[in-house]
Design a protein around this motif. Structure first.
Motif, PDB file in Angstrom:
ATOM      1  N   ASP A 269       0.759  -1.359  -0.068  1.00  0.00           N
ATOM      2  CA  ASP A 269      -0.054   0.029  -0.026  1.00  0.00           C
ATOM      3  C   ASP A 269       0.909   1.235   0.011  1.00  0.00           C
ATOM      4  N   ILE A 270       1.798   1.197   0.665  1.00  0.00           N
ATOM      5  CA  ILE A 270       2.666   2.473   0.850  1.00  0.00           C
ATOM      6  C   ILE A 270       3.516   2.634  -0.470  1.00  0.00           C
ATOM      7  N   GLY A 271       4.128   1.689  -1.048  1.00  0.00           N
ATOM      8  CA  GLY A 271       4.618   1.852  -2.144  1.00  0.00           C
ATOM      9  C   GLY A 271       3.945   2.390  -3.436  1.00  0.00           C
ATOM     10  N   TYR A 272       2.594   1.721  -3.389  1.00  0.00           N
ATOM     11  CA  TYR A 272       1.689   2.266  -4.313  1.00  0.00           C
ATOM     12  C   TYR A 272       1.210   3.664  -4.283  1.00  0.00           C
ATOM     13  N   PHE A 273       1.049   4.206  -3.042  1.00  0.00           N
ATOM     14  CA  PHE A 273       0.647   5.399  -2.555  1.00  0.00           C
ATOM     15  C   PHE A 273       1.614   6.521  -3.035  1.00  0.00           C
ATOM     16  N   MET A 274       2.838   6.406  -2.483  1.00  0.00           N
ATOM     17  CA  MET A 274       3.890   6.926  -2.662  1.00  0.00           C
ATOM     18  C   MET A 274       4.318   7.327  -4.333  1.00  0.00           C
ATOM     19  N   SER A 275       4.163   6.266  -5.043  1.00  0.00           N
ATOM     20  CA  SER A 275       4.849   6.283  -6.257  1.00  0.00           C
ATOM     21  C   SER A 275       3.703   6.607  -7.382  1.00  0.00           C
ATOM     22  N   TYR A 306      10.070  -7.318  12.310  1.00  0.00           N
ATOM     23  CA  TYR A 306      10.164  -6.869  11.162  1.00  0.00           C
ATOM     24  C   TYR A 306      10.753  -5.555  11.206  1.00  0.00           C
ATOM     25  N   THR A 307      12.075  -5.665  10.456  1.00  0.00           N
ATOM     26  CA  THR A 307      13.188  -4.609  10.597  1.00  0.00           C
ATOM     27  C   THR A 307      12.935  -3.467   9.525  1.00  0.00           C
ATOM     28  N   PHE A 308      13.602  -2.388   9.722  1.00  0.00           N
ATOM     29  CA  PHE A 308      13.299  -1.330   8.938  1.00  0.00           C
ATOM     30  C   PHE A 308      13.889  -1.653   7.683  1.00  0.00           C
ATOM     31  N   ASP A 309      15.105  -2.331   7.515  1.00  0.00           N
ATOM     32  CA  ASP A 309      15.673  -2.785   6.348  1.00  0.00           C
ATOM     33  C   ASP A 309      14.631  -3.666   5.526  1.00  0.00           C
ATOM     34  N   ARG A 310      13.912  -4.713   6.168  1.00  0.00           N
ATOM     35  CA  ARG A 310      13.092  -5.416   5.518  1.00  0.00           C
ATOM     36  C   ARG A 310      12.097  -4.533   4.855  1.00  0.00           C
ATOM     37  N   CYS A 311      11.533  -3.674   5.631  1.00  0.00           N
ATOM     38  CA  CYS A 311      10.350  -2.676   5.372  1.00  0.00           C
ATOM     39  C   CYS A 311      10.785  -1.970   4.020  1.00  0.00           C
ATOM     40  N   TRP A 312      12.075  -1.412   4.085  1.00  0.00           N
ATOM     41  CA  TRP A 312      12.374  -0.546   3.014  1.00  0.00           C
ATOM     42  C   TRP A 312      12.579  -1.175   1.703  1.00  0.00           C
ATOM     43  N   ASP A 313      13.272  -2.613   2.057  1.00  0.00           N
ATOM     44  CA  ASP A 313      13.141  -3.516   0.614  1.00  0.00           C
ATOM     45  C   ASP A 313      11.747  -3.775   0.107  1.00  0.00           C
ATOM     46  N   ASP A 314      10.742  -4.040   1.019  1.00  0.00           N
ATOM     47  CA  ASP A 314       9.525  -4.382   0.560  1.00  0.00           C
ATOM     48  C   ASP A 314       9.115  -3.169  -0.173  1.00  0.00           C
ATOM     49  N   TYR A 315       9.382  -2.079   0.408  1.00  0.00           N
ATOM     50  CA  TYR A 315       8.825  -0.624  -0.436  1.00  0.00           C
ATOM     51  C   TYR A 315       9.474  -0.603  -1.771  1.00  0.00           C
TER      52      TYR A 315
END
Length: 378
Positions: A269-275, A306-315
């Protein structure tokens, strides 16, 4: 009171029908409707549903019944209706409002009544009228402050359902790699050439090459986003589906249009919205801090391991995948539709800028190319 038959057209929503529906829904008291003023809304905005604002007159029970409400039924257009039925959009949205709408973790429109007749593709939702709120404008784009509000709200939604066994009880809610959803790769394949013909002058050679490389990796990326940890995702989180505020002042946003909701990784959802809904200068200046805020809010709402690095990669992976939306739209848009053409142009520019800035195209090398799915009936 027993539920009335599901209407076929808006003309079937009579005072008698609305009386029965509101009483059966149990959220509007024991009202009696004597007349209805109907105004069609949203014409030219969507192709999958018809909406009308209803203003009922009551002879009794009106003090606890809604002064206005929105009726939503399937489109009469056979093409849009067929696509929505094939993908289960109508069934999903009715069951969403019927079963989980008031307990998802964020504010959405309240429903007064839902009805479904799947055999005949008849569905109806009577929902709260949000016309008094400001609706987001995806063409204009979101501000950094608006993005921050959404990061907190989406973290609440995602944390509520993160790895929850409750997700498994929602059998009508598909995973992001459900067979029917994987057919989007066929739509992308059909759209790629016409999209480049219409909008190729706004793409670099490298971007056109990347768009081709992405095609056979769409389905593998969908598999990635359907792997744990998954949550309930809106699936169509764009500014046109965000109302700012709520009628009862309980929330800074009210989210609508849940036809494309899925079980997937939250950063989808976050990647969709931001992009898609944020202009590149605002996104580039704020996206890492915004994604960090989303990650902090997840943890504050109980998400662990759920680390930030994983979150950023998923993003980044989500940002790459979401090229599918503007490109499919670009391949099918009628450029005579000025608002639609402007929106697609913005979405494509924003998406390509986000992929380039994040070097999200690098993630494609992690996924092996896969054959396209077989079309239905093949």
């Amino acid at each position: 009171m027993s539920a009335p038959a599901v209407p076929v057209t808006m003309d079937d929503i009579t005072p008698e029908w609305l009386t029965a529906a509101l009483r059966a829904g149990g959220k509007a008291g024991d009202c009696t409707v004597t007349a209805i003023e109907k105004v069609t809304i949203g014409q030219g905005v969507g192709i999958l549903g018809e909406l009308a604002r209803l203003t009922p007159a009551y002879s009794s029970g009106g003090s606890t019944a809604p002064k206005t409400l929105i009726a939503k039924i399937p489109t009469a257009d056979p093409g849009g209706r067929g696509i929505a039925e094939m993908l289960g959009f109508y069934e999903k949205e009715v069951r969403f409002y019927d079963e989980v709408g008031d307990r998802i973790g964020v504010r959405t429109a309240h429903s007064y009544f839902t009805g479904r007749d799947p055999e005949n593709v008849r569905y109806v939702i009577l929902m709260e009228d949000l016309g008094g709120l400001q609706l987001g404008d995806q063409v204009a784009g979101a501000s950094a402050e608006e993005c921050l509000v959404l990061m907190h709200q989406m973290a609440k939604l995602h944390a509520r359902w993160w790895g929850s066994p409750d997700l498994e009880t929602l059998e009508w809610l598909p995973y992001g790699n459900a067979p029917m959803l994987k057919l989007s790769a066929l739509a992308y394949a059909q759209s790629l050439e016409p999209a480049v013909e219409k909008f190729g002058d706004r793409m670099t050679g490298a971007q056109i090459e990347m768009a081709g490389k992405f095609l056979p990796r769409m389905n593998p990326i969908q598999d990635n986003f359907a792997a744990a940890p998954v949550t309930l995702c809106h699936g169509d989180l764009r500014l046109d589906n965000v109302f700012w505020g709520s009628p009862d002042n309980s929330s800074p946003v009210t989210l609508v249009d849940w036809q494309i909701a899925i079980k997937a990784r939250g950063p989808y959802d976050i990647g969709y919205f931001m992009s898609q809904s944020v202009d590149p200068a605002i996104r580039a200046a704020n996206e890492e801090s915004l994604v960090r805020e989303y990650h902090r809010a997840l943890a504050a709402n109980g998400v662990q391991d759920y680390t930030f690095d994983r979150c950023w990669d998923d993003y980044r992976i989500a940002t790459m995948y979401c090229l599918a939306y503007p490109l499919i739209s670009a391949g099918s848009i009628d450029v005579a539709n000025e608002r639609g053409a402007a929106l697609v142009s913005k979405m494509l520019y924003r998406s390509l800028s986000a992929i380039t800035d994040l070097k999200a195209y690098e993630v494609l090398d992690r996924f092996e190319a896969a054959p396209l799915p077989e079309p239905p009936g093949a």
